[in-house]
Design a protein around this motif. Structure first.
Motif, mmCIF file in Angstrom:
data_model
loop_
_atom_site.group_PDB
_atom_site.id
_atom_site.type_symbol
_atom_site.label_atom_id
_atom_site.label_comp_id
_atom_site.label_asym_id
_atom_site.label_seq_id
_atom_site.Cartn_x
_atom_site.Cartn_y
_atom_site.Cartn_z
ATOM 1 N N LEU A 25 16.322 -13.939 33.885
ATOM 2 C CA LEU A 25 16.448 -13.283 32.577
ATOM 3 C C LEU A 25 15.089 -12.862 32.035
ATOM 4 O O LEU A 25 14.097 -13.558 32.219
ATOM 5 C CB LEU A 25 17.084 -14.228 31.554
ATOM 6 N N THR A 26 15.081 -11.740 31.377
ATOM 7 C CA THR A 26 13.888 -11.310 30.657
ATOM 8 C C THR A 26 14.064 -11.705 29.193
ATOM 9 O O THR A 26 15.159 -12.080 28.764
ATOM 10 C CB THR A 26 13.720 -9.782 30.738
ATOM 11 N N VAL A 27 12.991 -11.618 28.426
ATOM 12 C CA VAL A 27 13.083 -11.905 26.997
ATOM 13 C C VAL A 27 14.060 -10.939 26.336
ATOM 14 O O VAL A 27 14.870 -11.329 25.497
ATOM 15 C CB VAL A 27 11.693 -11.833 26.321
ATOM 16 N N LYS A 28 14.019 -9.685 26.759
ATOM 17 C CA LYS A 28 14.939 -8.691 26.201
ATOM 18 C C LYS A 28 16.392 -9.057 26.529
ATOM 19 O O LYS A 28 17.272 -8.955 25.674
ATOM 20 C CB LYS A 28 14.619 -7.297 26.734
ATOM 21 N N GLY A 29 16.640 -9.508 27.739
ATOM 22 C CA GLY A 29 17.987 -9.923 28.129
ATOM 23 C C GLY A 29 18.480 -11.113 27.325
ATOM 24 O O GLY A 29 19.631 -11.154 26.886
ATOM 25 N N MET A 30 17.590 -12.091 27.124
ATOM 26 C CA MET A 30 17.949 -13.244 26.296
ATOM 27 C C MET A 30 18.250 -12.820 24.874
ATOM 28 O O MET A 30 19.215 -13.285 24.264
ATOM 29 C CB MET A 30 16.811 -14.271 26.288
ATOM 30 N N THR A 31 17.410 -11.937 24.337
ATOM 31 C CA THR A 31 17.602 -11.456 22.968
ATOM 32 C C THR A 31 18.951 -10.774 22.825
ATOM 33 O O THR A 31 19.682 -11.027 21.860
ATOM 34 C CB THR A 31 16.472 -10.474 22.582
ATOM 35 N N GLU A 32 19.294 -9.934 23.781
ATOM 36 C CA GLU A 32 20.582 -9.229 23.734
ATOM 37 C C GLU A 32 21.752 -10.210 23.790
ATOM 38 O O GLU A 32 22.715 -10.082 23.031
ATOM 39 C CB GLU A 32 20.689 -8.223 24.885
ATOM 40 N N GLN A 33 21.678 -11.192 24.666
ATOM 41 C CA GLN A 33 22.761 -12.175 24.776
ATOM 42 C C GLN A 33 22.912 -12.990 23.492
ATOM 43 O O GLN A 33 24.022 -13.216 23.027
ATOM 44 C CB GLN A 33 22.523 -13.103 25.961
ATOM 45 N N LEU A 34 21.790 -13.440 22.935
ATOM 46 C CA LEU A 34 21.854 -14.213 21.695
ATOM 47 C C LEU A 34 22.360 -13.362 20.534
ATOM 48 O O LEU A 34 23.129 -13.831 19.702
ATOM 49 C CB LEU A 34 20.484 -14.801 21.349
ATOM 50 N N TYR A 35 21.955 -12.115 20.497
ATOM 51 C CA TYR A 35 22.387 -11.223 19.423
ATOM 52 C C TYR A 35 23.909 -11.026 19.461
ATOM 53 O O TYR A 35 24.561 -11.013 18.425
ATOM 54 C CB TYR A 35 21.671 -9.879 19.532
ATOM 55 N N ARG A 36 24.468 -10.928 20.660
ATOM 56 C CA ARG A 36 25.921 -10.778 20.779
ATOM 57 C C ARG A 36 26.652 -12.011 20.273
ATOM 58 O O ARG A 36 27.718 -11.915 19.683
ATOM 59 C CB ARG A 36 26.312 -10.511 22.233
ATOM 60 N N VAL A 37 26.086 -13.196 20.502
ATOM 61 C CA VAL A 37 26.717 -14.439 20.063
ATOM 62 C C VAL A 37 26.548 -14.644 18.553
ATOM 63 O O VAL A 37 27.492 -15.004 17.859
ATOM 64 C CB VAL A 37 26.119 -15.653 20.819
ATOM 65 N N ILE A 38 25.344 -14.411 18.062
ATOM 66 C CA ILE A 38 25.039 -14.687 16.656
ATOM 67 C C ILE A 38 25.598 -13.611 15.740
ATOM 68 O O ILE A 38 26.068 -13.887 14.648
ATOM 69 C CB ILE A 38 23.519 -14.848 16.457
#
Length: 80
Positions: free
Chosen positions: A56-69
């Motif tokens: 995972l990249t930081v951007k990928g993590m950010t996108e995944q967390l944004y979808r959850v939050i």
């Protein structure tokens, strides 16, 4: 009276959760100023083990967390 007891119970449970997280993952105190924040708890839930971060990249993590939050938290805050 009932509200007061429920409030006390909630505080007790939050403190127990925080204590357990701090004992299990002491390095999280360096990352999150408030370990019980929405972003911190979702990140811990989603990436509880380092293997979940593989590839995972930081951007990928950010996108995944944004979808959850959701839209309650900005992407800029998650990426910090």
């Amino acid at each position: 009276m009932q509200y007061h007891k429920l409030s006390q119970e909630r505080v007790r449970i939050e403190n127990q959760l925080r204590s357990t997280l701090e004992l299990s993952f002491p390095e999280l105190n360096d990352i999150f100023p408030i370990i019980r924040s929405v972003v911190a708890l979702q990140m811990i839930r989603k990436y509880a083990h380092p293997d979940y971060l593989a590839g995972l990249t930081v951007k990928g993590m950010t996108e995944q967390l944004y979808r959850v939050i959701g839209k309650a938290v900005t992407k800029k805050l998650i990426a910090c």
